[in-house]
Design a protein around this motif. Sequence first.
Motif, PDB file in Angstrom:
ATOM      1  N   PRO A   1      -1.437  -5.440 -10.338  1.00 40.41           N
ATOM      2  CA  PRO A   1      -2.131  -4.787 -11.444  1.00 40.41           C
ATOM      3  C   PRO A   1      -1.173  -4.577 -12.616  1.00 40.41           C
ATOM      4  N   ARG A   2      -1.754  -4.370 -13.786  1.00 35.89           N
ATOM      5  CA  ARG A   2      -0.988  -4.038 -14.962  1.00 35.89           C
ATOM      6  C   ARG A   2      -1.400  -2.639 -15.441  1.00 35.89           C
ATOM      7  N   ALA A   3      -0.490  -1.986 -16.123  1.00 33.72           N
ATOM      8  CA  ALA A   3      -0.760  -0.632 -16.607  1.00 33.72           C
ATOM      9  C   ALA A   3      -1.454  -0.701 -17.961  1.00 33.72           C
ATOM     10  N   LEU A   4      -2.621  -1.315 -17.972  1.00 34.97           N
ATOM     11  CA  LEU A   4      -3.433  -1.483 -19.171  1.00 34.97           C
ATOM     12  C   LEU A   4      -4.768  -0.774 -18.964  1.00 34.97           C
ATOM     13  N   PRO A   5      -5.421  -0.346 -20.035  1.00 36.64           N
ATOM     14  CA  PRO A   5      -6.644   0.449 -19.872  1.00 36.64           C
ATOM     15  C   PRO A   5      -7.729  -0.221 -19.033  1.00 36.64           C
ATOM     16  N   ASN A   6      -7.795  -1.558 -19.052  1.00 38.15           N
ATOM     17  CA  ASN A   6      -8.860  -2.255 -18.340  1.00 38.15           C
ATOM     18  C   ASN A   6      -8.491  -2.618 -16.903  1.00 38.15           C
ATOM     19  N   ALA A   7      -7.338  -2.147 -16.403  1.00 41.27           N
ATOM     20  CA  ALA A   7      -6.889  -2.427 -15.030  1.00 41.27           C
ATOM     21  C   ALA A   7      -6.791  -3.920 -14.755  1.00 41.27           C
ATOM     22  N   ALA A   8      -6.334  -4.670 -15.748  1.00 40.30           N
ATOM     23  CA  ALA A   8      -6.170  -6.111 -15.582  1.00 40.30           C
ATOM     24  C   ALA A   8      -5.116  -6.415 -14.530  1.00 40.30           C
TER      25      ALA A   8
ATOM     26  N   PHE B   1     -10.067 -10.495 -15.188  1.00 41.72           N
ATOM     27  CA  PHE B   1      -9.419 -10.433 -13.878  1.00 41.72           C
ATOM     28  C   PHE B   1      -8.826  -9.039 -13.705  1.00 41.72           C
ATOM     29  N   THR B   2      -9.508  -8.206 -12.935  1.00 47.85           N
ATOM     30  CA  THR B   2      -9.127  -6.800 -12.830  1.00 47.85           C
ATOM     31  C   THR B   2      -9.058  -6.362 -11.376  1.00 47.85           C
ATOM     32  N   VAL B   3      -8.586  -5.141 -11.192  1.00 45.19           N
ATOM     33  CA  VAL B   3      -8.535  -4.552  -9.851  1.00 45.19           C
ATOM     34  C   VAL B   3      -9.906  -4.589  -9.190  1.00 45.19           C
ATOM     35  N   ARG B   4     -10.964  -4.496  -9.972  1.00 42.42           N
ATOM     36  CA  ARG B   4     -12.311  -4.470  -9.401  1.00 42.42           C
ATOM     37  C   ARG B   4     -12.944  -5.842  -9.246  1.00 42.42           C
ATOM     38  N   THR B   5     -12.442  -6.863  -9.923  1.00 38.75           N
ATOM     39  CA  THR B   5     -13.082  -8.181  -9.845  1.00 38.75           C
ATOM     40  C   THR B   5     -12.296  -9.200  -9.034  1.00 38.75           C
TER      41      THR B   5
ATOM     42  N   VAL C   1       0.839  -1.198   0.000  1.00 35.61           N
ATOM     43  CA  VAL C   1       0.000   0.000   0.000  1.00 35.61           C
ATOM     44  C   VAL C   1       0.875   1.250   0.000  1.00 35.61           C
ATOM     45  N   TRP C   2       1.948   1.234   0.781  1.00 30.35           N
ATOM     46  CA  TRP C   2       2.874   2.372   0.760  1.00 30.35           C
ATOM     47  C   TRP C   2       3.479   2.541  -0.637  1.00 30.35           C
ATOM     48  N   ALA C   3       3.798   1.428  -1.321  1.00 30.09           N
ATOM     49  CA  ALA C   3       4.326   1.530  -2.680  1.00 30.09           C
ATOM     50  C   ALA C   3       3.285   2.153  -3.609  1.00 30.09           C
ATOM     51  N   ALA C   4       1.998   1.829  -3.406  1.00 28.49           N
ATOM     52  CA  ALA C   4       0.945   2.469  -4.198  1.00 28.49           C
ATOM     53  C   ALA C   4       0.891   3.962  -3.914  1.00 28.49           C
ATOM     54  N   GLN C   5       1.114   4.347  -2.658  1.00 28.95           N
ATOM     55  CA  GLN C   5       1.206   5.767  -2.336  1.00 28.95           C
ATOM     56  C   GLN C   5       2.330   6.431  -3.131  1.00 28.95           C
ATOM     57  N   MET C   6       3.378   5.666  -3.434  1.00 25.97           N
ATOM     58  CA  MET C   6       4.491   6.173  -4.240  1.00 25.97           C
ATOM     59  C   MET C   6       4.228   5.980  -5.740  1.00 25.97           C
ATOM     60  N   ASN C   7       2.951   5.785  -6.085  1.00 21.98           N
ATOM     61  CA  ASN C   7       2.512   5.700  -7.482  1.00 21.98           C
ATOM     62  C   ASN C   7       2.942   4.423  -8.189  1.00 21.98           C
ATOM     63  N   THR C   8       3.175   3.364  -7.422  1.00 23.16           N
ATOM     64  CA  THR C   8       3.475   2.070  -8.029  1.00 23.16           C
ATOM     65  C   THR C   8       2.190   1.421  -8.508  1.00 23.16           C
ATOM     66  N   ILE C   9       2.207   0.933  -9.722  1.00 20.89           N
ATOM     67  CA  ILE C   9       1.090   0.154 -10.250  1.00 20.89           C
ATOM     68  C   ILE C   9       1.497  -1.295 -10.476  1.00 20.89           C
ATOM     69  N   VAL C  10       2.706  -1.525 -11.017  1.00 17.32           N
ATOM     70  CA  VAL C  10       3.142  -2.887 -11.316  1.00 17.32           C
ATOM     71  C   VAL C  10       4.310  -3.253 -10.400  1.00 17.32           C
ATOM     72  N   PHE C  11       4.200  -4.429  -9.787  1.00 20.61           N
ATOM     73  CA  PHE C  11       5.226  -4.942  -8.875  1.00 20.61           C
ATOM     74  C   PHE C  11       5.963  -6.083  -9.576  1.00 20.61           C
ATOM     75  N   HIS C  12       7.307  -6.008  -9.551  1.00 18.14           N
ATOM     76  CA  HIS C  12       8.146  -6.973 -10.274  1.00 18.14           C
ATOM     77  C   HIS C  12       9.080  -7.683  -9.287  1.00 18.14           C
ATOM     78  N   PRO C  13       8.656  -8.808  -8.707  1.00 21.04           N
ATOM     79  CA  PRO C  13       9.513  -9.517  -7.750  1.00 21.04           C
ATOM     80  C   PRO C  13      10.546 -10.403  -8.430  1.00 21.04           C
ATOM     81  N   TRP C  14      11.690 -10.537  -7.779  1.00 23.48           N
ATOM     82  CA  TRP C  14      12.723 -11.465  -8.244  1.00 23.48           C
ATOM     83  C   TRP C  14      12.274 -12.912  -8.031  1.00 23.48           C
ATOM     84  N   ALA C  15      12.975 -13.820  -8.685  1.00 24.81           N
ATOM     85  CA  ALA C  15      12.715 -15.255  -8.528  1.00 24.81           C
ATOM     86  C   ALA C  15      13.439 -15.844  -7.330  1.00 24.81           C
ATOM     87  N   SER C  16      14.135 -15.012  -6.567  1.00 24.88           N
ATOM     88  CA  SER C  16      14.896 -15.476  -5.407  1.00 24.88           C
ATOM     89  C   SER C  16      14.413 -14.742  -4.162  1.00 24.88           C
TER      90      SER C  16
END
Length: 340
Positions: free
Chosen positions: A246-253, A271-275, A111-126
């Motif tokens: 979330p993804r930075a796509l028009p439908n908030a997928a 599968f969206t932010v709202r569903t 949530v704090w990352a969203a406050q910093m305008n993060t939309i997409v989160f990219h975690p490492w595989a480790s």
Amino acid sequence: MAGDAATISVPGPSGDREVRISSPSRVLWPELGITKLELAEYLVAVGDPFIEANGDRPVSLQRFPGGVDGEQFFSKNPPKGAPAWVRDVTVTYPSGRRHPQLVLDEPAGAVWAAQMNTIVFHPWASRAGDPDNPDQLRIDLDPQPGTGFAEAVPAALALRALLAEVGLTGFVKTSGNRGIHVFAPIEPEHEFLDVRHAVIALARELERRMPQQLTTAWWKEERGDRIFIDYNQANRDRTMAGAYSPRALPNAAVSCPLEWEELEGADPAAFTVRTVPARLAERGDPWAGMHRTPGRLATLLDWWQRDLDDGLGELPFPPDFPKMPGEPMRVQPSRARQPD
């Protein structure tokens, strides 16, 4: 208004945290009117499975200060002003440079990352405690022009069966767009290059079985309309959108985990932010407990060596990587100098 702000209460392992959201009415997805506050509320609603999938890992933040239609940038270093309860871990990049990267341990961090305008989160595989040794084998099935999600589904199902042959358990999610991501938990006993080689061996075997549908060709001009098995996503510092991101796509997928039985009839746009919060409440998390029974890469690494012995060598790395041992020339075939 410049002083507009809201505070959102976020449950977590240390109790509720109050996270301030500035400009809560800022619209991030213009076509749907989804605001910054609604994104924060989404991350609260999916908080536990989001952290189970993406937490305790170095994570890059894809930030959109003006919403999905505006400028964007990646934060790999922890943004300034991070709360004391948000930690970081030092990782090594392909260049050999070392630098701290953010780690999320609880929903309030997302949530704090969203406050910093993060939309997409990219975690490492480790994991943060062992960042050089992945505990996930990741495969990105990438449709080419003329193909889409439906064409990737048979490839994903065949991939699941092939993973089972080598003692690995596949978990599937939508990419949030046209592609499909398949993850398999593994013991963290091999560094990134070895895991990449295991992915290449897996991809080559899948390509042999479905040569008309799949390709490992790095150069787009050689792929045609076949699904590309993007082995380079297995490299160090290469990431995909995380589960429930979330993804930075028009439908908030959202990049949404699925049960394998759902895959053939799935519509990734559904599968969206709202569903997704209601879906989670009704069905639960298909990826819950993913890492209870990790597998090992011995068979795939044997396949890699077999292919080497048969004359199949290294494949191209991304262009920003240093030149790697055994790598072929980084020149697309149509531009390669022909012998006299």
